[in-house]
Design a protein around this motif. Sequence first.
Motif, PDB file in Angstrom:
ATOM      1  N   GLU A   1       0.843  -1.208   0.000  1.00  0.00           N
ATOM      2  CA  GLU A   1       0.000   0.000   0.000  1.00  0.00           C
ATOM      3  C   GLU A   1       0.872   1.249   0.000  1.00  0.00           C
ATOM      4  O   GLU A   1       0.621   2.206  -0.732  1.00  0.00           O
ATOM      5  CB  GLU A   1      -0.931  -0.040   1.222  1.00  0.00           C
ATOM      6  CG  GLU A   1      -2.116   0.896   1.140  1.00  0.00           C
ATOM      7  CD  GLU A   1      -1.869   2.267   1.749  1.00  0.00           C
ATOM      8  OE1 GLU A   1      -2.747   3.123   1.621  1.00  0.00           O
ATOM      9  OE2 GLU A   1      -0.785   2.495   2.340  1.00  0.00           O
ATOM     10  N   GLY A   2       1.902   1.240   0.825  1.00  0.00           N
ATOM     11  CA  GLY A   2       2.751   2.422   0.945  1.00  0.00           C
ATOM     12  C   GLY A   2       3.540   2.711  -0.326  1.00  0.00           C
ATOM     13  O   GLY A   2       3.557   3.842  -0.816  1.00  0.00           O
TER      14      GLY A   2
ATOM     15  N   THR B   1       3.046   1.664  -3.438  1.00  0.00           N
ATOM     16  CA  THR B   1       2.238   1.995  -4.621  1.00  0.00           C
ATOM     17  C   THR B   1       1.534   3.343  -4.472  1.00  0.00           C
ATOM     18  O   THR B   1       1.278   4.018  -5.470  1.00  0.00           O
ATOM     19  CB  THR B   1       1.180   0.904  -4.910  1.00  0.00           C
ATOM     20  OG1 THR B   1       0.336   0.752  -3.767  1.00  0.00           O
ATOM     21  CG2 THR B   1       1.830  -0.425  -5.240  1.00  0.00           C
ATOM     22  N   THR B   2       1.232   3.743  -3.241  1.00  0.00           N
ATOM     23  CA  THR B   2       0.535   5.020  -3.032  1.00  0.00           C
ATOM     24  C   THR B   2       1.521   6.184  -2.997  1.00  0.00           C
ATOM     25  O   THR B   2       1.301   7.216  -3.634  1.00  0.00           O
ATOM     26  CB  THR B   2      -0.260   4.985  -1.715  1.00  0.00           C
ATOM     27  OG1 THR B   2      -1.184   3.911  -1.755  1.00  0.00           O
ATOM     28  CG2 THR B   2      -1.005   6.296  -1.481  1.00  0.00           C
TER      29      THR B   2
ATOM     30  N   GLY C   1       4.114   5.115  -6.387  1.00  0.00           N
ATOM     31  CA  GLY C   1       3.426   4.806  -7.649  1.00  0.00           C
ATOM     32  C   GLY C   1       4.377   4.106  -8.599  1.00  0.00           C
ATOM     33  O   GLY C   1       5.218   3.303  -8.179  1.00  0.00           O
TER      34      GLY C   1
ATOM     35  N   THR D   1       0.984   0.988 -11.190  1.00  0.00           N
ATOM     36  CA  THR D   1       1.772   1.323 -10.005  1.00  0.00           C
ATOM     37  C   THR D   1       2.570   0.107  -9.522  1.00  0.00           C
ATOM     38  O   THR D   1       3.110   0.123  -8.421  1.00  0.00           O
ATOM     39  CB  THR D   1       0.883   1.861  -8.858  1.00  0.00           C
ATOM     40  OG1 THR D   1      -0.023   0.829  -8.445  1.00  0.00           O
ATOM     41  CG2 THR D   1       0.090   3.085  -9.302  1.00  0.00           C
TER      42      THR D   1
ATOM     43  N   PRO E   1      -1.586  -0.754 -17.350  1.00  0.00           N
ATOM     44  CA  PRO E   1      -2.014   0.304 -16.420  1.00  0.00           C
ATOM     45  C   PRO E   1      -2.836  -0.252 -15.262  1.00  0.00           C
ATOM     46  O   PRO E   1      -2.967   0.395 -14.228  1.00  0.00           O
ATOM     47  CB  PRO E   1      -2.881   1.209 -17.303  1.00  0.00           C
ATOM     48  CG  PRO E   1      -2.413   0.961 -18.703  1.00  0.00           C
ATOM     49  CD  PRO E   1      -2.011  -0.482 -18.735  1.00  0.00           C
ATOM     50  N   ASP E   2      -3.416  -1.425 -15.446  1.00  0.00           N
ATOM     51  CA  ASP E   2      -4.275  -2.026 -14.433  1.00  0.00           C
ATOM     52  C   ASP E   2      -3.523  -2.664 -13.272  1.00  0.00           C
ATOM     53  O   ASP E   2      -4.169  -3.185 -12.353  1.00  0.00           O
ATOM     54  CB  ASP E   2      -5.159  -3.104 -15.084  1.00  0.00           C
ATOM     55  CG  ASP E   2      -6.526  -2.554 -15.455  1.00  0.00           C
ATOM     56  OD1 ASP E   2      -6.882  -1.471 -14.951  1.00  0.00           O
ATOM     57  OD2 ASP E   2      -7.229  -3.212 -16.234  1.00  0.00           O
TER      58      ASP E   2
ATOM     59  N   LEU F   1      -3.180  -1.305  -6.804  1.00  0.00           N
ATOM     60  CA  LEU F   1      -3.366  -1.919  -5.487  1.00  0.00           C
ATOM     61  C   LEU F   1      -4.638  -2.744  -5.372  1.00  0.00           C
ATOM     62  O   LEU F   1      -4.648  -3.792  -4.706  1.00  0.00           O
ATOM     63  CB  LEU F   1      -3.363  -0.817  -4.410  1.00  0.00           C
ATOM     64  CG  LEU F   1      -3.494  -1.299  -2.964  1.00  0.00           C
ATOM     65  CD1 LEU F   1      -2.314  -2.165  -2.552  1.00  0.00           C
ATOM     66  CD2 LEU F   1      -3.650  -0.115  -2.014  1.00  0.00           C
ATOM     67  N   ASP F   2      -5.718  -2.276  -5.996  1.00  0.00           N
ATOM     68  CA  ASP F   2      -6.994  -2.979  -5.884  1.00  0.00           C
ATOM     69  C   ASP F   2      -6.933  -4.413  -6.404  1.00  0.00           C
ATOM     70  O   ASP F   2      -7.834  -5.202  -6.117  1.00  0.00           O
ATOM     71  CB  ASP F   2      -8.072  -2.185  -6.632  1.00  0.00           C
ATOM     72  CG  ASP F   2      -7.638  -1.796  -8.033  1.00  0.00           C
ATOM     73  OD1 ASP F   2      -7.995  -2.520  -8.986  1.00  0.00           O
ATOM     74  OD2 ASP F   2      -6.904  -0.811  -8.199  1.00  0.00           O
ATOM     75  N   LYS F   3      -5.887  -4.768  -7.151  1.00  0.00           N
ATOM     76  CA  LYS F   3      -5.772  -6.133  -7.680  1.00  0.00           C
ATOM     77  C   LYS F   3      -5.158  -7.094  -6.658  1.00  0.00           C
ATOM     78  O   LYS F   3      -5.098  -8.298  -6.905  1.00  0.00           O
ATOM     79  CB  LYS F   3      -4.915  -6.158  -8.954  1.00  0.00           C
ATOM     80  CG  LYS F   3      -5.348  -5.172 -10.042  1.00  0.00           C
ATOM     81  CD  LYS F   3      -6.794  -5.230 -10.363  1.00  0.00           C
ATOM     82  CE  LYS F   3      -7.217  -4.233 -11.437  1.00  0.00           C
ATOM     83  NZ  LYS F   3      -6.910  -2.819 -11.162  1.00  0.00           N
TER      84      LYS F   3
END
Lengths: 456, 456
Positions: A44-45, A47-48, A51, A280, A416-417, A420-422
């Motif tokens: 999370e960290g 990629t946020t 990126g 990301t 591009p997909d 994080l949601d993956k």
Amino acid sequence: MTRSIVAALLLASATPALSQTVPPQVADLRDQALKDDYAWDIVEGLTTEVGQRMAGTEAEARAREWAVRKLTAMGFANVRIEPFDMPVWTRGHEAAEILGPYPQRLVITALGNSASTPPEGITGEVVGFNSEAEFEAAADSAVRGKIVFVSHAMPRTQDGSSYGYFGGPRRQGPTVASRKGALAIVVRSIGTDYHRNPHAGVQRFEDGVKPIPAGALSIPDAEQLQRILKRGKPVTMRLTLVSQVTQGKSGNVIAEVPGRDPKAPVILVGGHLDSWDLGTGAIDDASGVAITTAAAKRIMDAGRPLRTIRIVWFGAEEVGLFGGINYQKKHGTEPHYAIAESDFGADKIWKVDSKLGKAREAEAKALQLALSPLGIVPGSLEKADGSDIEPLLNAGLPGVALSQDGTHYFDIHHTPDDTLDKVDPESLRQNVAAWTTMLATLTGGIESEPKRHKRR
Amino acid sequence: MTRSIVAALLLASATPALSQTVPPQVADLRDQALKDDYAWDIVEGLTTEVGQRMAGTEAEARAREWAVRKLTAMGFANVRIEPFDMPVWTRGHEAAEILGPYPQRLVITALGNSASTPPEGITGEVVGFNSEAEFEAAADSAVRGKIVFVSHAMPRTQDGSSYGYFGGPRRQGPTVASRKGALAIVVRSIGTDYHRNPHAGVQRFEDGVKPIPAGALSIPDAEQLQRILKRGKPVTMRLTLVSQVTQGKSGNVIAEVPGRDPKAPVILVGGHLDSWDLGTGAIDDASGVAITTAAAKRIMDAGRPLRTIRIVWFGAEEVGLFGGINYQKKHGTEPHYAIAESDFGADKIWKVDSKLGKAREAEAKALQLALSPLGIVPGSLEKADGSDIEPLLNAGLPGVALSQDGTHYFDIHHTPDDTLDKVDPESLRQNVAAWTTMLATLTGGIESEPKRHKRR
């Protein structure tokens, strides 16, 4: 047959011996790791707060700084960057447009090391092939001066083995096209999804071959172009793939859990820090560095292992394994007790292979046994893999491969997909549990002691 | 409960009377339509040979020409274009970039009628809200001079009803933001997927409100921005949403199956020809024109209906129902026996509503009965809907609504992903069967005769 049935049959027949038991310390660490949050925190960290982190760019440099801060804050020792120089390819404006007979735009991205078109693009007639083999068999005269289009649908495989064969158009296609005198090449993305997101990826023109523009269409766009070609009229495309090459810096970020025996060979685990520039890099490969680092942290939390655990966040993997090659150059002659890399997403681990050598077969089987409650099939005792560690494996170092399920990996890979949601938190935890089990099994026992490092 | 159980319960209780039987002609046409290829042929042709067809552009003009050729070749009568003038909004370069604290690009697209930024973009601080209601309650001073970000996750619904409420940030958000003095507004895409494909869509600044730039982030990017904002540091964004407005032409394409009684009120069926510019408009709404046209063609193949069937491929629906309004202006006072539009994708029809009036209740129930073998639930007898036909329905014309399953519709709606591969041929055939059943039921009987029109 379900995976667990297969695993059961294998367990019941040959490997590993059922009379063995899993040491309570290993079993406890494995089971506790199923509640892990360290790995999610890293994915999370990174990629946020960073990126995308394309190899050799200032974004990858920010990622190294982020990594040093994070690994230090987690309490690891010997946190450092081992820098190296490299050529840096970056993309500019990209577009593909059918000018006739059916004017429309297609979604495209350049392949790594593509030659640059002028900003206004190049225009040519499209000649289509349904496979790399069909293309390679074509006469040069059928291709010369044209934009080659190679399309070959890649099937899903759990072990990702389809990526090799069906990746041909991306890997050797551009070199073959240039040799045949083509103006440019566009390929169907090497992937298994149906979204308007093209799959990037590296290719390298062979020595002496003149670089030409090379791009990948998204899969819906590739099928659209096939339908257009099938109508039998000449198809004209304007292709704009601007890119540039500069000299830049990358580096491997290294951290350690010091072992009780500083002379004992280290266990190397890791993944790669760089990502492609379109997403990301959540599954490729923030998850890999997160999983392996979380596992090492869990060992460190439990006490002091006999052997040093070395974590490597390799730089510049995607564009040519620069980090892996640099690590080998600097550390290849040091003894390593085992090496392992996580670089195949964040889905559950389904199989363990290893190559520890005949003399360590009991250890390899103990590892299989300890992993089996996680639904992991005992695989080969004679192979291991991992992109950055391939040079080391080829040189004969002992390795372990904890293989993730790749059924859906190529829906997202290099697109591009890749966000994080993956990442599914539960699957991520299963990965951490498997890597923790591996480290706990191979590290020679962990002695608990008064904590020197604060837990987060 | 499965749909068929629900349908069975409804059938067994109130509507329709079980003693009724479906006329053999209707049942035969319905069942034969399950093998339909006409609809696929239209969807495949229009999306391949034209592609996107943004309202008022030369692409939509090419689509009208394509439509006239196709409808003529299929043997329909009175094929014509009814043109009209309209303002045309088109997009240019688009980008969103976080400048700090975590520099990275986000995927965005402008909403319809967005004001244009300069080519170099505008820069502002981002202020985030978790719903339209929270945003509307905010003090002007919290928003003035800033880039507003409104995010509210839309849930899936079978009937698509979530689109109304959760579409608020897109529809009224820009007007509210302008009134509060915001520099610009970006919203979470109104959709239910997790791909880096933003959902376009129209919004209209209320009279007297100054247009400001307004865009939609893809859902992964919207969640990324939420995570970044949650860290509590000031977030700066550069937003580039270039667009232009010109005057242009659109038109409705109309074709007919002439009835035996030229004086009888017509049955109007259709969809809209224009699409958003990002995809090829396969589900929105090439499928709608294809399904309704295929059904009319199947009636025509069977013989001559009593009542004329009028097919309308409406122009410029997406950007403000221009085609529907124009049709009403030209034909609103003519008698219509029934009107119906297909504009909700290509998934299976799960429910039939109608509003034919008290005097025609038996006819409405006969329609429910005839549709039930297709797994279609009998719905209301007092409502109908359809975007282009809304002005006509509001004026009191009798209507039928064959409602498609919308569970997955908003994964794709208005995105680059609206492409042919999203259309399932079997579901498309179920749609054609339902529309054929509807036409066969309402058209007053088909008299077979020596074929005048060649079948394809």
